[in-house]
Design an enzyme around this catalytic site. Structure first.
Site, PDB file in Angstrom:
ATOM      1  N   LYS A 128       0.784  -1.129  -0.152  1.00 22.59           N
ATOM      2  CA  LYS A 128       0.054  -0.036  -0.131  1.00 22.59           C
ATOM      3  C   LYS A 128       0.707   1.142  -0.043  1.00 22.59           C
ATOM      4  O   LYS A 128       1.940   1.060   0.546  1.00 22.59           O
ATOM      5  CB  LYS A 128      -0.871  -0.015   1.269  1.00 22.59           C
ATOM      6  CG  LYS A 128      -2.230   0.949   1.201  1.00 22.59           C
ATOM      7  CD  LYS A 128      -3.155   0.305   0.413  1.00 22.59           C
ATOM      8  CE  LYS A 128      -4.287   1.241   0.168  1.00 22.59           C
ATOM      9  NZ  LYS A 128      -5.659   0.322  -0.486  1.00 22.59           N
ATOM     10  N   ASP A 168      -7.029   4.559  -4.411  1.00 23.75           N
ATOM     11  CA  ASP A 168      -7.851   4.341  -3.266  1.00 23.75           C
ATOM     12  C   ASP A 168      -8.323   5.950  -2.821  1.00 23.75           C
ATOM     13  O   ASP A 168      -8.588   6.696  -3.997  1.00 23.75           O
ATOM     14  CB  ASP A 168      -6.817   4.051  -2.171  1.00 23.75           C
ATOM     15  CG  ASP A 168      -7.312   3.446  -0.864  1.00 23.75           C
ATOM     16  OD1 ASP A 168      -7.848   2.511  -0.666  1.00 23.75           O
ATOM     17  OD2 ASP A 168      -7.449   4.228   0.055  1.00 23.75           O
TER      18      ASP A 168
HETATM   19  P1  NDP Z   1     -12.984   7.954  -2.945  1.00 22.47           P
HETATM   20  O1  NDP Z   1     -11.822   8.938  -2.316  1.00 22.47           O
HETATM   21  O2  NDP Z   1     -13.231   7.959  -4.222  1.00 22.47           O
HETATM   22  O3  NDP Z   1     -14.221   8.392  -1.783  1.00 22.47           O
HETATM   23  C1  NDP Z   1     -13.967   8.639  -0.481  1.00 22.47           C
HETATM   24  C2  NDP Z   1     -15.374   8.928  -0.060  1.00 22.47           C
HETATM   25  O4  NDP Z   1     -15.409   8.859   1.534  1.00 22.47           O
HETATM   26  C3  NDP Z   1     -15.538  10.391  -0.329  1.00 22.47           C
HETATM   27  O5  NDP Z   1     -16.849  10.495  -0.257  1.00 22.47           O
HETATM   28  C4  NDP Z   1     -15.061  11.102   1.008  1.00 22.47           C
HETATM   29  O6  NDP Z   1     -15.653  12.285   1.305  1.00 22.47           O
HETATM   30  C5  NDP Z   1     -15.394   9.991   2.224  1.00 22.47           C
HETATM   31  N1  NDP Z   1     -14.375  10.317   2.976  1.00 22.47           N
HETATM   32  C6  NDP Z   1     -12.838  10.060   3.050  1.00 22.47           C
HETATM   33  N2  NDP Z   1     -12.381  10.265   3.901  1.00 22.47           N
HETATM   34  C7  NDP Z   1     -13.455  10.638   5.013  1.00 22.47           C
HETATM   35  C8  NDP Z   1     -13.162  10.854   6.264  1.00 22.47           C
HETATM   36  N3  NDP Z   1     -12.000  10.999   7.093  1.00 22.47           N
HETATM   37  N4  NDP Z   1     -14.239  11.038   7.090  1.00 22.47           N
HETATM   38  C9  NDP Z   1     -15.509  10.988   6.109  1.00 22.47           C
HETATM   39  N5  NDP Z   1     -15.585  10.740   5.327  1.00 22.47           N
HETATM   40  C10 NDP Z   1     -14.503  10.480   4.409  1.00 22.47           C
HETATM   41  O7  NDP Z   1     -12.328   6.712  -2.194  1.00 22.47           O
HETATM   42  P2  NDP Z   1     -12.682   5.304  -2.499  1.00 22.47           P
HETATM   43  O8  NDP Z   1     -14.237   5.071  -2.686  1.00 22.47           O
HETATM   44  O9  NDP Z   1     -11.871   4.647  -3.425  1.00 22.47           O
HETATM   45  O10 NDP Z   1     -12.388   4.363  -0.928  1.00 22.47           O
HETATM   46  C11 NDP Z   1     -13.197   4.425   0.237  1.00 22.47           C
HETATM   47  C12 NDP Z   1     -12.935   3.508   1.065  1.00 22.47           C
HETATM   48  O11 NDP Z   1     -12.945   2.052   0.317  1.00 22.47           O
HETATM   49  C13 NDP Z   1     -11.601   3.426   1.637  1.00 22.47           C
HETATM   50  O12 NDP Z   1     -11.547   2.986   2.918  1.00 22.47           O
HETATM   51  C14 NDP Z   1     -10.940   2.697   0.877  1.00 22.47           C
HETATM   52  O13 NDP Z   1      -9.680   2.176   1.130  1.00 22.47           O
HETATM   53  C15 NDP Z   1     -11.637   1.393   0.589  1.00 22.47           C
HETATM   54  N6  NDP Z   1     -11.301   0.647  -0.672  1.00 22.47           N
HETATM   55  C16 NDP Z   1     -11.220   1.061  -1.886  1.00 22.47           C
HETATM   56  C17 NDP Z   1     -11.113   0.523  -3.149  1.00 22.47           C
HETATM   57  C18 NDP Z   1     -11.152   0.926  -4.555  1.00 22.47           C
HETATM   58  O14 NDP Z   1     -10.982   0.266  -5.462  1.00 22.47           O
HETATM   59  N7  NDP Z   1     -11.036   2.223  -4.841  1.00 22.47           N
HETATM   60  C19 NDP Z   1     -10.822  -1.137  -3.113  1.00 22.47           C
HETATM   61  C20 NDP Z   1     -10.983  -1.453  -1.477  1.00 22.47           C
HETATM   62  C21 NDP Z   1     -11.296  -0.658  -0.502  1.00 22.47           C
HETATM   63  P3  NDP Z   1     -14.940  13.699   0.595  1.00 22.47           P
HETATM   64  O15 NDP Z   1     -15.421  13.541  -0.769  1.00 22.47           O
HETATM   65  O16 NDP Z   1     -15.537  14.742   1.616  1.00 22.47           O
HETATM   66  O17 NDP Z   1     -13.556  13.527   0.550  1.00 22.47           O
END
Ligand code: NDP
Length: 448
Positions: A128, A168
């Site tokens: 990672k 991510d």
């Molecule tokens: P994105 O950046 O596309 O979206 C993240 C979302 O979560 C946004 O809506 C963001 O809000 C919100 N968010 C992020 N940080 C916080 C926080 N500290 N508190 C509240 N809301 C938060 O990321 P992903 O959708 O790719 O990832 C989301 C989760 O899924 C993570 O935990 C990631 O590790 C996990 N994941 C992702 C994968 C992938 O293929 N992308 C694979 C496996 C797991 P805002 O817009 O305000 O930042």
């Protein structure tokens, strides 16, 4: 030495050696606690020091990322890549760009990734990376310059057979494009398999964008089906509105569920008639704005400041898809009180250890992240296969493979849980199933 004592000693050493990394401690604790019954049956794992070795990254790289903003001001961020375990394949795992990123966060994610990648059944090790860079409010040109600077160091540590990063939080198709462009320029080689999540015109795979969200819903549907239930007509709450959340919502709706709430880091929207996903996509994927904009398009919906209270909404199925530790004991108790049937973790480690206990003790069907969100990395591995073959599969072909992988992960985790006397406990099942394959490979390869 008995297994319980062994695990306790290893955990104490992890805390001592990695101070101030609470998320890493939490991820290690959850896995180690599950391993006691395996170590009792397989003492050779203890003799070969498998547990001591698996909690120590093979390599940790920390580097300076200087860049210049649109006004000519110089900024310095910190870049990370943790190459955790390569027993079953090249390191594989995403890059996270978020101000909260530090070494402990990257280590927790890299550690989880070892077991997740193993569960997919594909030959990929765990890694990672990321940076404490905040992409919010930055121009396209600033994002590009940051990605280029990040890659001028990262390139020497990665490669299609060495380490293959993906996206991510904060890293989507735009960032992967800039990163790939710089890698190609520095190395002078078209190594498409060095990054996944690429655009479709230059080696990306169909379904990669949708894969984590779709895979989550395929997994939860399988878990529900085993109890004679399904997504049909269920009320669903999804936190986040990023890549994982949007495509989890899309698939849940396709299966007949009503998604009533979604969030971002500022707040959440509640639309009792069902969230209109096209609006969310427009706000988040196209305009890159705040979710509060939703109520301008749909005045009957409500916007609430603060994202945590999303868990107070009554629902049948909760899909946390934002970030780590977003469901604490209080939120878990509220969900249980409101009659939640199932919780599926789209984000990595979104439930605290206490919240997980509460779900399991109250017989909530619980799909842990390592298993339930493995669809993203699985499809990344399918992207690598297509790059090696110099071929592209159709949407249906990739989607079918993803579906099969998620069903297999569910079956594997639930079978192993039952075998070890933990029926319906997919936390234990996923940890054990993921661990055994890696441990056997490490055993065969000697002390390295
Ligand atoms: P994105 O950046 O596309 O979206 C993240 C979302 O979560 C946004 O809506 C963001 O809000 C919100 N968010 C992020 N940080 C916080 C926080 N500290 N508190 C509240 N809301 C938060 O990321 P992903 O959708 O790719 O990832 C989301 C989760 O899924 C993570 O935990 C990631 O590790 C996990 N994941 C992702 C994968 C992938 O293929 N992308 C694979 C496996 C797991 P805002 O817009 O305000 O930042």
């Amino acid at each position: 030495m008995n297994a319980k004592e062994h695990v306790k000693q290893v955990f104490e050493q992890v805390i001592k050696r990695n101070p101030n990394e609470p998320e890493f401690h939490q991820a290690v604790k959850e896995v180690l606690d599950s391993l006691v019954p395996v170590l009792e049956r397989r003492p050779e794992y203890i003799e070969a020091g498998i547990v001591e070795r698996i909690v120590e990254p093979e390599r940790q790289i920390i580097f300076r990322v200087p860049w210049v903003d649109d006004n000519g001001k110089v900024h310095v961020n910190r870049g990370f890549r943790v190459q955790f375990n390569s027993a079953i394949g090249p390191y594989k795992g995403g890059l996270r760009f978020h101000p909260s990123v530090n070494l402990g966060i990257i280590k927790f994610l890299g550690f989880e990734q070892i077991f997740k990648n193993s569960l997919t059944g594909l030959p990929i090790g765990g890694g990672k990376g990321g940076s404490d860079f905040d992409p919010k409010g930055k121009s396209d040109a600033e994002i590009m310059r940051f990605c280029q600077s990040f890659m001028t160091e990262l390139y020497r540590h990665i490669g299609p057979d060495i380490d293959v990063p993906a996206g991510d939080i904060g890293v989507g198709a735009r960032e992967i494009g800039y990163l790939y462009g710089m890698y190609k320029k520095i190395t002078g080689a078209y190594e498409a398999g060095v990054l996944t999540g690429k655009g479709l015109t230059y080696g990306g795979s169909l379904v990669r964008k949708e894969a984590t969200g779709y895979g989550l819903v395929y997994f939860v549907e399988e878990m529900l089906n085993a109890k004679g239930l399904s997504f049909k007509d269920k009320v669903v709450v999804i936190s986040g509105s990023g890549n994982v959340a949007i495509y989890a919502a899309e698939k849940a709706m396709q299966l007949g569920a009503k998604v009533v709430a979604m969030s971002d880091s500022n707040g959440y929207v509640y639309d009792k008639d069902g969230i209109k996903l096209d609006t969310i996509k427009q706000i988040k994927e196209v305009e890159r704005k705040r979710i509060s904009e939703y109520v301008k398009y749909h005045p009957n919906a409500e916007y609430h400041e603060g994202c945590k209270n999303i868990w107070n909404i009554k629902c049948d199925i909760a899909l946390p898809c934002a970030t780590q530790n977003e469901i604490d004991a209080e939120a878990a108790n509220t969900l249980v009180k409101n009659g939640v049937i199932a919780v599926g973790e789209g984000a990595n480690m979104p439930s605290t250890l206490e919240a997980t206990e509460i779900f399991l003790n109250n017989k909530v069907l619980f799909a842990p992240a390592k298993a339930a969100n493995a669809g993203g990395v699985a499809t990344s591995a399918l992207e690598m296969s297509q790059n090696s073959l110099r071929m592209s599969w159709t949407f249906e072909e990739v989607d079918q493979k993803l579906h099969n992988i998620m069903v297999n992960i569910y079956k594997n985790a639930s079978k192993i849980a039952e075998e070890y006397g933990y029926k319906d406990n997919l936390v234990v099942g996923a940890n054990i199933a993921g661990f055994i394959k890696v441990a056997d490979a490490m055993l065969a390869q000697g002390i390295v």
